[in-house]
Design an enzyme around this catalytic site. Structure first.
Site, PDB file in Angstrom:
ATOM      1  N   ASP A 479       3.210   8.822  -7.651  1.00  0.00           N
ATOM      2  CA  ASP A 479       2.084   7.984  -8.464  1.00  0.00           C
ATOM      3  C   ASP A 479       0.850   9.001  -8.779  1.00  0.00           C
ATOM      4  O   ASP A 479       0.307   8.783 -10.002  1.00  0.00           O
ATOM      5  CB  ASP A 479       1.529   7.195  -7.363  1.00  0.00           C
ATOM      6  CG  ASP A 479       2.496   5.835  -7.298  1.00  0.00           C
ATOM      7  OD1 ASP A 479       3.121   5.654  -8.353  1.00  0.00           O
ATOM      8  OD2 ASP A 479       2.307   5.185  -6.263  1.00  0.00           O
TER       9      ASP A 479
HETATM   10  O1  CEZ Z   1       2.102   4.584  -2.838  1.00  0.00           O
HETATM   11  C1  CEZ Z   1       3.618   4.907  -2.862  1.00  0.00           C
HETATM   12  C2  CEZ Z   1       4.083   4.151  -3.859  1.00  0.00           C
HETATM   13  O2  CEZ Z   1       4.373   2.875  -3.233  1.00  0.00           O
HETATM   14  O3  CEZ Z   1       3.828   6.367  -3.200  1.00  0.00           O
HETATM   15  C3  CEZ Z   1       4.991   6.845  -3.683  1.00  0.00           C
HETATM   16  C4  CEZ Z   1       5.701   6.011  -4.743  1.00  0.00           C
HETATM   17  O4  CEZ Z   1       6.913   6.210  -5.049  1.00  0.00           O
HETATM   18  C5  CEZ Z   1       5.409   4.611  -4.073  1.00  0.00           C
HETATM   19  O5  CEZ Z   1       6.342   3.891  -5.170  1.00  0.00           O
HETATM   20  C6  CEZ Z   1       4.711   8.278  -3.948  1.00  0.00           C
HETATM   21  O6  CEZ Z   1       3.965   8.480  -4.981  1.00  0.00           O
HETATM   22  O7  CEZ Z   1      -1.560   6.105  -5.502  1.00  0.00           O
HETATM   23  C7  CEZ Z   1      -1.522   6.546  -4.308  1.00  0.00           C
HETATM   24  O8  CEZ Z   1      -2.289   7.744  -4.398  1.00  0.00           O
HETATM   25  C8  CEZ Z   1      -0.801   6.337  -3.211  1.00  0.00           C
HETATM   26  O9  CEZ Z   1      -0.696   7.173  -2.409  1.00  0.00           O
HETATM   27  C9  CEZ Z   1       0.540   5.808  -3.435  1.00  0.00           C
HETATM   28  O10 CEZ Z   1       1.193   6.861  -4.098  1.00  0.00           O
HETATM   29  C10 CEZ Z   1       1.469   5.457  -2.515  1.00  0.00           C
HETATM   30  C11 CEZ Z   1       0.798   4.545  -1.222  1.00  0.00           C
HETATM   31  O11 CEZ Z   1       0.575   5.341  -0.018  1.00  0.00           O
HETATM   32  C12 CEZ Z   1       1.653   3.399  -0.767  1.00  0.00           C
HETATM   33  O12 CEZ Z   1       1.049   2.646   0.223  1.00  0.00           O
END
Ligand code: CEZ
Length: 795
Positions: A479
């Site tokens: 993300d």
């Molecule tokens: O969210 C997860 C996502 O739910 O991060 C994963 C992604 O593949 C999943 O779909 C890797 O990026 O936006 C942020 O910075 C967050 O850290 C998100 O990336 C993360 C959260 O920790 C989930 O609760």
């Protein structure tokens, strides 16, 4: 200090200070509650968006569930103060807010309940929490017993935090007729258009008492007085609480019972805590749970606990294992399926789950409730565009909209379709799903699932630059990798590799479903993609992570930070891009640069400052989350890839590192009990060893279905296929034997796996008959089979 209970139904922690953040969670159809060993709680319910009824003491930002939540003195929680009326001594259970060391302490995390047992100053307190199946509310039991040799006069004070409900309107009072504290608020809003939604909200927080209290306090400040939260004046200085209310003051729900206990005597109490729309609903809840009984003389409270336990037990997994590692067995048999079930059942309490999360969560659900998974895949495909693109999030409620990260365009969502569907097909053999006709988000035309996924694959094939590398736009699986390609040129190395893998997986499904031409087409493109990958992304010892808008390759040996990323390495083994030589090289690089005692890091070294052509991932604290934590989702991909290419020793070593323990030192460093896999353990092992290994305590993670696949497809090799069940175990060298009960398409298999010296190849016997190709066919539902698997001792 930690142990599973004898019947393995609970996991127990015997100290409130050794792992102060140790936690467990419960959920039902409307809510989720995360509790820690010291009594702190985070609870959310859906209306339809997640909302709170027990708030922080100050204005809280609305956000998605966060890792490493801080706890603090006024953190929301559920506590019981106990005062000896003769000596004036006070302690609290489970531990907060008084923090008096108990003589005995147990925090028992169960599947459908949480129990705390505390013995302090000759008094034994047991607090337990369960939920009903449907309603958003908490069912609490409290028992207080006199263990001392003398009679005791006590006051006990259940204290349920309500917190800062709203800056517009908040208040609270005790209602004699309801035997309940009811606190009232209006969810803050400003646009008149929101009024129609707000007015339907359950903006009240109630605490219903089964037994009439002697007194109460609803005003947080008055209750605490100058004594503060650790020794509230209301308790220290008063015989009776003041029976006060809160009038645009922060409410609290505190009750007082005065009891005299003879030696050995015990009193029991029940409470219900939760959100409600109005007093009428509180009255309804009271009569449903506490006043009315069913034909068996059981009241609603007890019936709800039983029903909830049954509901949780519906979430059984498909394997039950007995291996030389009892801690692995406990986790796999009891906790891992539960965590998958939670994801599949609640969609992480979102109304717009990220598409990749939704698909992977239902990949997991394929093992538990395949019908739910099937529907989920269809829901997702109905929201696909006719050009094949998948949206960033899947809308699950008519009032939902794409929020948070779903407003940022990512390019990987299509990749997950064949990958997740393949697990569903392996498990169920339900190829009829491919013939289901579903519409598109932007077109009336309906097409088969098969066509939908073809279009998704073609979308990936087209969303590429002139070299044949897939654009990343503002993110892929990662993300926060949001600035590699926002100018429209940057490409994702991982996504290109993952696309090749998706094509191969889809080609396999095409073959199995009578579409050999399509299979050929996708296999050919997968091969071409792999060639492109090797041409542009191989860096000599491992694969690069991507190429930026300005044509700068990153995740390579000349980078000082973020030199190597895990995802391209593992997926290149899945896609077939890495030949034997590349595979050995990249595996060595991963072991040397990414492996830690807590698992493999997502990247290393962690970034210590912003890299503007990579994005905000580099701004996260080094070693946290995507910036070089042991991000278990990514680690699980890598382990799955190792099993896919038969690298069973590395695979098992890394798989085992995902679960805290068994050594105490490891558990203390992670700070978490082995009842769930967190989304990450801190990484940056080389940079910040002090914090490395620390759990995020966030149980929302795409890791779990992949771990399950590692076990089923990899370690135990009990993967479904078109013809039946393919048996191909990859037990680690140290194991001589293992047995597995496998539920598969309605049949139950009792499988014993044994290492046999001198064998050339694996031999499979089903009910004493040799199965030459290792595939058990014609398994009949409701039948049981005895399977023996002899494994050459050398492999
Ligand atoms: O969210 C997860 C996502 O739910 O991060 C994963 C992604 O593949 C999943 O779909 C890797 O990026 O936006 C942020 O910075 C967050 O850290 C998100 O990336 C993360 C959260 O920790 C989930 O609760």
């Amino acid at each position: 200090m930690i142990r599973p209970s004898e019947d393995q139904e609970f996991y127990e922690l015997l100290s409130p200070t050794a792992l102060p953040k140790a936690s467990g969670f419960l959920w039902n159809e409307k809510m989720m509650i995360h509790v820690n060993c010291r009594g702190y709680v985070v609870a959310q319910f859906m209306q339809p968006e997640p909302a709170k009824y027990s708030h922080a003491p100050n204005l809280e930002a609305k956000t998605f569930m966060q890792p490493e939540q801080p706890y603090y003195a006024h953190h929301p929680g559920r506590f019981l103060y106990v005062k000896d009326e003769e000596s004036g001594e006070v302690f609290s259970a489970p531990y907060e807010p008084v923090r008096e060391q108990a003589d005995q302490y147990t925090f028992a995390i169960g599947k459908s309940s949480m129990v705390w047992r505390v013995e302090c100053k000759g008094i034994h307190v047991e607090m337990s929490l369960s939920l009903p199946r449907e309603d958003a509310l908490e069912l609490w039991r409290v028992k207080v017993k006199n263990l001392s040799g003398a009679p005791r006069k006590l006051s006990i004070y259940p204290y349920f935090t309500v917190g800062y409900m709203s800056w517009m309107n908040q208040s609270g009072q005790y209602h004699e007729d309801l035997q309940a504290i009811v606190c009232t608020s209006i969810t803050p809003y400003q646009k008149y258009q929101d009024y129609s939604k707000i007015k339907e909200f359950s903006d009240k927080t109630f605490l219903i008492a089964e037994r009439k209290p002697a007194a109460w306090e609803v005003n947080q400040e008055v209750f605490e007085g100058e004594g503060g939260i650790t020794m509230p004046s209301g308790i220290r200085d008063q015989e009776l609480l003041s029976k006060g209310d809160a009038r645009y003051e922060t409410p609290a729900a505190v009750l007082q019972y005065r009891i005299e206990l003879a030696p050995g005597e015990e009193e029991a109490y029940r409470f219900i805590f939760g959100p409600a729309r109005d007093e009428e609903q509180v009255a309804q809840i009271r009569s449903n749970y506490l006043l009315n009984t069913n034909a068996d003389g059981e009241d609603g409270f007890t019936a709800a606990e039983r029903e909830y336990d049954r509901y949780i037990r519906e979430g059984r997994g498909r394997i039950e294992i007995a291996t030389p590692d009892p801690d692995l067995d406990n986790f796999v048999n009891h906790w891992l399926p539960r965590q998958m079930y939670y994801h599949g059942q609640t969609n992480r309490l979102t109304t717009d789950p990220q598409t990749r999360n939704f698909l992977q969560d239902h990949m997991g659900m394929s093992y538990i409730k395949p019908q739910t998974a099937r529907e989920a895949f269809l829901i997702a495909l109905r929201q696909q565009n006719a050009n094949g693109a998948m949206p960033d999030g899947i809308i699950l409620h008519k009032d939902a909209e794409l929020k948070y990260i779903n407003q940022v365009p990512h390019t990987d969502h299509c990749v997950w379709l064949p990958i997740c569907l393949s697990t569903y097909l392996d498990e169920t053999n339900d190829y009829s799903i491919l013939e289901e006709k579903v519409p598109y988000a932007d077109s009336e035309e309906t097409e088969s699932v098969f066509e939908h996924i073809n279009k998704a694959m073609f979308w990936l094939m087209n969303d590429r630059d002139e070299r044949g590398l897939n654009y990343i736009n503002q993110g892929d699986w990662c993300d926060p990798m949001n600035m590699v390609g926002y100018k429209g040129k940057g490409v994702s190395g991982w996504l290109t590799i993952a696309t090749a893998y998706a094509f191969n997986v889809w080609a396999g499904i095409c073959e199995s479903s009578g579409h050999p031409d399509k299979a050929k087409e996708f296999r050919a493109d997968a091969q071409k993609t792999n060639e492109v990958v090797n041409q542009y992304l191989w860096d000599g010892e491992w694969y690069a992570r991507g190429i930026t808008d300005d044509n700068v390759k990153f995740g390579i040996s000349t980078d000082r930070e973020g030199r190597i990323f895990i995802n391209p390495q593992g997926w290149s083994m899945l896609s077939g891009a890495a030949d034997q030589e590349k595979q050995s090289k990249l595996m060595r690089a991963v072991t040397e640069q990414l492996e830690t005692p807590y698992g493999v890091e997502k990247l290393a070294p962690s970034f210590t400052s912003m890299r503007e052509d990579v994005g905000r991932v580099t701004q996260k604290h080094p070693g946290s989350a995507e910036n070089g934590a042991v991000y278990n989702h990514a680690a699980a991909f890598y382990i799955y890839a190792l099993y896919t290419v038969g690298e069973k020793e590395d695979a098992y070593r890394l798989l085992r590192k995902m679960i805290p323990g068994p050594e105490l030192e490891d558990i203390v460093q992670r700070g978490q009990l082995p009842v769930f896999i967190p989304n990450y353990y801190r990484g940056a092992y080389g940079q910040f060893p002090r914090t490395a290994g620390r759990s995020s305590h966030l149980f929302n993670t795409g890791t779990v279905p992949w771990v399950y696949r590692c076990l089923i497809d990899g370690l135990f090799g009990l993967q479904g296929c078109k013809e039946g069940l393919q048996i191909k175990p990859q037990l680690p060298a140290g194991w001589k034997e293992a047995s597995v009960k496998r539920d598969f398409r309605g049949a139950r298999l009792h499988i014993v796996m044994k290492k046999v010296p001198g064998l050339d190849a694996i031999e499979v016997y089903a009910d004493d008959v040799l199965v030459t190709d290792g595939i058990l066919k014609d398994l009949q539902p409701d039948n049981e089979y005895q399977v023996l698997v002899n494994i050459p001792d050398e492999i």
